[in-house]
Design a protein around this motif. Structure first.
Motif, PDB file in Angstrom:
ATOM      1  N   SER A  51       7.663   2.272  -1.730  1.00 36.59           N
ATOM      2  CA  SER A  51       6.358   1.709  -2.080  1.00 36.59           C
ATOM      3  C   SER A  51       6.535   0.241  -2.422  1.00 36.59           C
ATOM      4  O   SER A  51       7.465  -0.132  -3.143  1.00 36.59           O
ATOM      5  N   ILE A  52       5.672  -0.583  -1.887  1.00 35.84           N
ATOM      6  CA  ILE A  52       5.720  -2.006  -2.199  1.00 35.84           C
ATOM      7  C   ILE A  52       4.366  -2.419  -2.760  1.00 35.84           C
ATOM      8  O   ILE A  52       3.317  -1.961  -2.316  1.00 35.84           O
ATOM      9  N   SER A  53       4.397  -3.265  -3.779  1.00 33.80           N
ATOM     10  CA  SER A  53       3.177  -3.768  -4.409  1.00 33.80           C
ATOM     11  C   SER A  53       3.022  -5.242  -4.082  1.00 33.80           C
ATOM     12  O   SER A  53       4.013  -5.946  -3.832  1.00 33.80           O
ATOM     13  N   ILE A  54       1.813  -5.722  -4.098  1.00 40.64           N
ATOM     14  CA  ILE A  54       1.555  -7.109  -3.750  1.00 40.64           C
ATOM     15  C   ILE A  54       1.926  -8.005  -4.927  1.00 40.64           C
ATOM     16  O   ILE A  54       1.262  -8.045  -5.951  1.00 40.64           O
ATOM     17  N   THR A  55       3.039  -8.670  -4.800  1.00 41.09           N
ATOM     18  CA  THR A  55       3.525  -9.627  -5.796  1.00 41.09           C
ATOM     19  C   THR A  55       4.008 -10.871  -5.054  1.00 41.09           C
ATOM     20  O   THR A  55       4.141 -10.864  -3.826  1.00 41.09           O
ATOM     21  N   LEU A  61      -5.589  -7.312   2.120  1.00 42.86           N
ATOM     22  CA  LEU A  61      -7.053  -7.323   2.119  1.00 42.86           C
ATOM     23  C   LEU A  61      -7.643  -5.973   1.730  1.00 42.86           C
ATOM     24  O   LEU A  61      -8.805  -5.889   1.354  1.00 42.86           O
ATOM     25  N   THR A  62      -6.819  -4.913   1.820  1.00 40.99           N
ATOM     26  CA  THR A  62      -7.358  -3.571   1.573  1.00 40.99           C
ATOM     27  C   THR A  62      -6.739  -2.875   0.372  1.00 40.99           C
ATOM     28  O   THR A  62      -7.310  -1.921  -0.152  1.00 40.99           O
ATOM     29  N   SER A  63      -5.561  -3.310  -0.054  1.00 43.39           N
ATOM     30  CA  SER A  63      -4.887  -2.582  -1.125  1.00 43.39           C
ATOM     31  C   SER A  63      -3.876  -3.476  -1.829  1.00 43.39           C
ATOM     32  O   SER A  63      -3.461  -4.510  -1.296  1.00 43.39           O
ATOM     33  N   ARG A  64      -3.499  -3.072  -3.018  1.00 40.31           N
ATOM     34  CA  ARG A  64      -2.455  -3.777  -3.754  1.00 40.31           C
ATOM     35  C   ARG A  64      -1.118  -3.044  -3.674  1.00 40.31           C
ATOM     36  O   ARG A  64      -0.120  -3.481  -4.236  1.00 40.31           O
ATOM     37  N   LYS A  65      -1.095  -1.919  -2.972  1.00 33.35           N
ATOM     38  CA  LYS A  65       0.142  -1.152  -2.819  1.00 33.35           C
ATOM     39  C   LYS A  65       0.147  -0.469  -1.457  1.00 33.35           C
ATOM     40  O   LYS A  65      -0.858   0.117  -1.037  1.00 33.35           O
ATOM     41  N   CYS A  66       1.271  -0.566  -0.763  1.00 30.77           N
ATOM     42  CA  CYS A  66       1.442   0.094   0.525  1.00 30.77           C
ATOM     43  C   CYS A  66       2.727   0.934   0.488  1.00 30.77           C
ATOM     44  O   CYS A  66       3.638   0.674  -0.294  1.00 30.77           O
ATOM     45  N   THR A  67       2.775   1.937   1.357  1.00 26.73           N
ATOM     46  CA  THR A  67       3.962   2.783   1.483  1.00 26.73           C
ATOM     47  C   THR A  67       4.546   2.608   2.877  1.00 26.73           C
ATOM     48  O   THR A  67       3.821   2.653   3.867  1.00 26.73           O
TER      49      THR A  67
END
Length: 262
Positions: free
Chosen positions: A181-185, A142-148
């Motif tokens: 780092s993970i991206s929303i896929t 809901l807040t980002s397309r990438k998290c660490t």
């Protein structure tokens, strides 16, 4: 011409000798990691007859042996934790401490050996917290397309360490860095959780599973409704029905809203 040839040969020979002298100490310096609280054995691998031994720690005398008729003398901060074998020159230090870090040198038969023992203490990971932290805080689909994802905090005194990561419950451990780092896929969103593991030379420690910030929770199913809820302007919430005058819907980016007017 002969003079030039002689001088050239001498120059080459001198150059090679210098390279050998420079390379010998570098090749003979051993970095040794020891476990805090355990014993450490230093073996200079001397093969000839021994008549005298002197061990130093950080340049200070630690153990001396000169004649067969005299006992080994132990000195300095390590006294009481040392044992020297006069027949092999092997030095054993018990109950190793972090303060024992540093260089050990040894003289055998009044000759300084080229070997250097640079020792570094390593603590086990038992007392270090290992948990996964998500950055930035509150990061989600809901807040980002990438998290660490960050594995643990600082491991000072237990280094060097390695990091391993696992996706899901049955995934394979794979070595990685302290952070990933993970991206929303679609693929990333399929893993319900992540787990990390920290490992050093003497121990390893695993984190608790951390929920995947991009994993969507499955729907809990339809909202229960009672038999009396059978017209379009009736909304059932937790099996309670409300008669409404109107229902208004609106759509915002990524969500749908509803206004109820009773």
């Amino acid at each position: 011409i002969g003079k030039y040839v002689v001088r050239s040969v001498m120059a080459v020979t001198a150059g090679l000798s210098l390279l050998v002298l420079m390379a010998l100490p570098a090749a003979a310096q051993d970095l040794i990691y020891f476990e805090i609280g355990k014993s450490l054995k230093l073996d200079p691998k001397y093969q000839q007859a021994i008549t005298a031994i002197t061990w130093k720690h950080k340049g200070n005398l630690a153990a001396e042996y000169f004649t067969k008729n005299a006992p080994v003398e132990y000195l300095g901060d390590l006294k009481g934790r040392l044992h020297l074998d006069p027949t092999t020159a092997i030095l054993t230090i018990s109950n190793m401490r972090k303060s024992d870090d540093g260089q050990f040198t040894v003289e055998v038969n009044n000759r300084l050996l080229p070997v250097r023992f640079n020792v570094v203490g390593v603590r086990k990971l038992d007392d270090y917290p290992v948990q996964i932290t998500v950055r930035p805080q509150g990061c989600s689909s809901l807040t980002s397309r990438k998290c660490t994802l960050v594995c643990g905090g600082t491991f000072e005194g237990a280094e060097p360490v390695q990091y391993f990561w696992k996706k899901g419950k049955t995934g394979q451990w794979k070595e990685g860095g302290k952070t990933i780092s993970i991206s929303i896929t679609k693929k990333t969103s399929s893993f319900p959780r992540y787990t990390c593991k920290v490992k050093n030379l003497f121990s390893e420690k695993e984190s608790d599973p951390k929920a995947n910030p991009f994993k969507k929770e499955p729907s809990s199913g339809p909202v229960p409704r009672s038999e009396s809820c059978n017209n379009l302007r009736t909304v059932c919430i937790k099996a309670q029905c409300l008669k409404l005058k109107s229902i208004k819907f609106w759509k915002k980016t990524g969500s749908v809203g509803m206004m109820l007017m009773q």
